[in-house]
Write a protein that holds these residues in place. Sequence first.
Motif, mmCIF file in Angstrom:
data_model
loop_
_atom_site.group_PDB
_atom_site.id
_atom_site.type_symbol
_atom_site.label_atom_id
_atom_site.label_comp_id
_atom_site.label_asym_id
_atom_site.label_seq_id
_atom_site.Cartn_x
_atom_site.Cartn_y
_atom_site.Cartn_z
ATOM 1 N N SER A 196 0.974 -1.073 -0.629
ATOM 2 C CA SER A 196 0.448 0.001 0.034
ATOM 3 C C SER A 196 0.965 1.703 -0.220
ATOM 4 N N GLY A 197 2.013 1.056 0.174
ATOM 5 C CA GLY A 197 3.395 2.279 -0.023
ATOM 6 C C GLY A 197 3.913 2.615 -1.202
ATOM 7 N N GLY A 198 3.936 1.593 -1.957
ATOM 8 C CA GLY A 198 3.766 2.257 -2.749
ATOM 9 C C GLY A 198 4.974 1.797 -3.695
ATOM 10 N N ASP A 199 5.033 0.423 -3.128
ATOM 11 C CA ASP A 199 6.671 0.019 -3.323
ATOM 12 C C ASP A 199 6.066 -1.684 -3.963
ATOM 13 N N VAL A 200 6.879 -1.708 -5.784
ATOM 14 C CA VAL A 200 6.468 -3.044 -6.159
ATOM 15 C C VAL A 200 8.169 -3.480 -6.089
ATOM 16 N N ILE A 201 8.531 -4.527 -4.988
ATOM 17 C CA ILE A 201 9.300 -5.709 -5.284
ATOM 18 C C ILE A 201 8.839 -6.972 -6.351
ATOM 19 N N VAL A 202 10.404 -7.590 -7.021
ATOM 20 C CA VAL A 202 10.666 -8.885 -7.479
ATOM 21 C C VAL A 202 11.463 -9.283 -6.472
ATOM 22 N N TRP A 203 10.983 -10.549 -6.208
ATOM 23 C CA TRP A 203 11.830 -11.650 -5.452
ATOM 24 C C TRP A 203 11.837 -12.613 -6.398
ATOM 25 N N ASP A 204 13.593 -12.989 -5.501
ATOM 26 C CA ASP A 204 13.966 -14.540 -6.232
ATOM 27 C C ASP A 204 13.023 -15.901 -5.556
ATOM 28 N N ILE A 205 12.567 -16.382 -6.239
ATOM 29 C CA ILE A 205 11.494 -17.819 -5.431
ATOM 30 C C ILE A 205 12.783 -18.752 -4.159
ATOM 31 N N GLN A 206 13.646 -18.885 -4.869
ATOM 32 C CA GLN A 206 14.149 -19.876 -4.348
ATOM 33 C C GLN A 206 15.441 -19.121 -3.164
#
Length: 852
Positions: free
Chosen positions: A119-129
């Motif tokens: 809700s703060g405007g951050d979009v994070i792309v994670w490495d699942i493993q």
Amino acid sequence: MSGGCSSLFSGFRVIGIYSNHVPHALRYHQKHREFYVVTSAGRCFHTFNVNRLGIVAVSNSLEDDITCLAADRMLVFAASGRLISAFAKNKEVVTRYHGHQHEVRLLLPLGDQLISADSGGDVIVWDIQEGDVYLRLQFDPTTFDVSAMMHPSTYLNKVLLGSSQGALQLWNIKTSKLLYTFTGWSAGVTVLQQSPAVDVVGVGTATGRIIIHNIRIDETLMTFTQDWGPITSLAFRTDGPPILASSSPQGHIAFWDLERRQLSAQQRNTHRTAVAAATFVHGEPLLVTNGADNAIKVWIFDQEGGEARLLRSRQGHSAPPTVIRHHGNDGKNILSAGQDGTLQSFSTVHERFNKNLGHGSINKKKEKKKTKDLTYEQLRLPAITVFSSATARQSDWDGIVACHRGRLATTTWNYNRCTMGAYHFKPPGVGRDSVATAVDITSCGNFAVVGLSSGRVDVYNLQSGLHRGCYGNDKKAHNGAVRGVATDTLNQLTLTAGSDWLLKFWRFKTKKQEDALKLNAAPARMMLHRESGMLALALDDFTLTVVDIETRRVVRKFAGHHGNINDMTFSPDGRWLVTVGMDCTIRTWDLPSGSLVDCFLVATAPVSVSLSPTGDFMATAHVDSLGVYLWTNRSLCGPVGLRPLPADYQPTVEMLPGVTADDVQQEQTPEDEVDEFKSAEQLGAELVTLSLLPESRWKSLLHLDHIKRRNKPVAPPAAPKAAPFFLPTVPGLTPRFETAAANQDSQSKVLSSGFLSQRSEFASALESGLQSGSYDGALRLLKDCGPSAVSIQLTCLTSEAGGDDSLLLAFIHMIDSMLASGRDFDLAHAYLALFLKVTQCNLDFYCEIRVM
């Protein structure tokens, strides 16, 4: 004095909780070739199979409530607060993703990466493993507040973001570049959904507008408008017909024909609350929906005109239950009345036995006709405040009578037909200012006794629905509101308690008062244990009074609650009285000793309690909780030491039970494979162990002669015409056919000494066992033989069949080792009995020769 946990009850599980406002996630299991739907249930999530809607897995609980769900083919992702957890096997947390500073509200798995937005405007792309941050994008919520995410099909490493301001942005998450910005349609984007056609996406807005847009050329293909408010979800049908489904906050679903560009059908009141998510099963005419009304539903499209019908569902109360009672003598079904106005039956055995008796209606005929004068909500009856059920005549007529909030008339319900009954019991000559406050059904199931707030008590016939009289000379049993009514086992007495502090005893048939008992305070509720004749009354001063209806005297008084007593129940034998109150305590009183023997606290105040007729489970309902909680009775599993608790006893808090995975069928995935448990060959040296062979392998050893005579063929077997004159065999006791390789290898015409020894494989194993002291090999060979083969093997040990005394001695040593080890105890006795029979015959033969 501080106390420990409850010594009498332990939490088991909760029933009746299926879904909440969080949109579900649909996943496909390649090994099982089956679709599964994952729904949130507070701090954990449940996994159901779509084919049967049976629960197959329950996850471990998280620290906070789940805010969003997503799933890929291997993992389930759940966000709770600022934390994201990845679950394997639908149960265990394998990875945690830390990095958000605000509450996570969107999740999108994309290959080996997971995209999350808060809700703060951050979009994070994670490495699942690895759980590391691959990319972080920051948006200003005032200009671009991310409200929807989608991966366009065939767009490699691309993600489409929608905002509450209306604009859309296409990003490349690998290069961290903004590829294109769509201006939008002057309305906040609520849903983004990929269509079966490449480059075409569906966009749902907060104004109810649906846009089918081609993102490759930035062109709108068609638009639709939904009159029910914002679009909560979009789903494209993939099994053939070009249908788009859109859901609304009012619980309705609209189906749009994309070819004709018009409304095809609509499904109203699919859920009592907003539809959280609607998803078409890939390649099938099935639509899965869930909502905040605690329901999961599967719809099938097999109707004319493109309409859908309900195929299967799992639903509980959409508002907290207020009254629960066990129904029947087996203790497997619990009737529950909730604030949503429905009456439901929950099974403690399996969810497929649950029943929904529906919502009460003022007039069932008018409801079916859907008149314009009254709306659907106006035809519904208010919530049930109290009800009574009986199973004696429920197969003949209605067996449930219920009182509704603020209404004079009481309604009947039929448990077998799962519907509302035919009668509305309303006393004649009573104004609308009176309200039904208490009800009870006689043990025979023929009559219902109803108490009113005006002090009147009436009797009705359940079969005919006719009024059968009232109690009191002036048609008034009490000077105040009736707080409770009850009848004894033989329909001799009727007991009524009123706000005038009186407990009155009436003759059931003549309806004349026989006695009255003055109480210390106004009673709040009343409960009768018919078998023992004990009547419990909860008073307004937070005390309990127990009256013996035979002597009509007070036999016990209990004090200890610090709030209103909401409900109470007796144990099946009438020894214990369990009470629940607004002080969040569940107390167990021992009537013979007159003391408190068990007490514990719960997090939320219990509003109703019921002990099963078999005494194995206690069911409770709590404030602001949609489920029915089950507690096991420890006294049935082992000895429980119950001692009187002191007056200053301070109970401890017991956690409410949750849905446990021990009672569900776990989903088997490739990573679920675990080592199979193998029992020890011998549990103890002082014990004996039986073999795992069937009884037919050893029980018939002593009766083989009789069996052979009985099974002797009448005619000799006829040889097949196509069979050769003879087949070459290998010399020996065990018949084996000679192979071509054996003919080629055997070049010499001289027979070896091994062929003349006539020793079987079992005899050779006995000889080797006599030398080594281990007879496991010989016993293993004997176990593989049938009864006839065992008899032949033991006969071959004698000297007439080629054996000698050393083989007999070796066999006796084998039996002795079996008895000494305590293993295969039944086989040892059977083999020894057959051995003695065979050797006895040989001994008799020798004796006959010597006599001759």
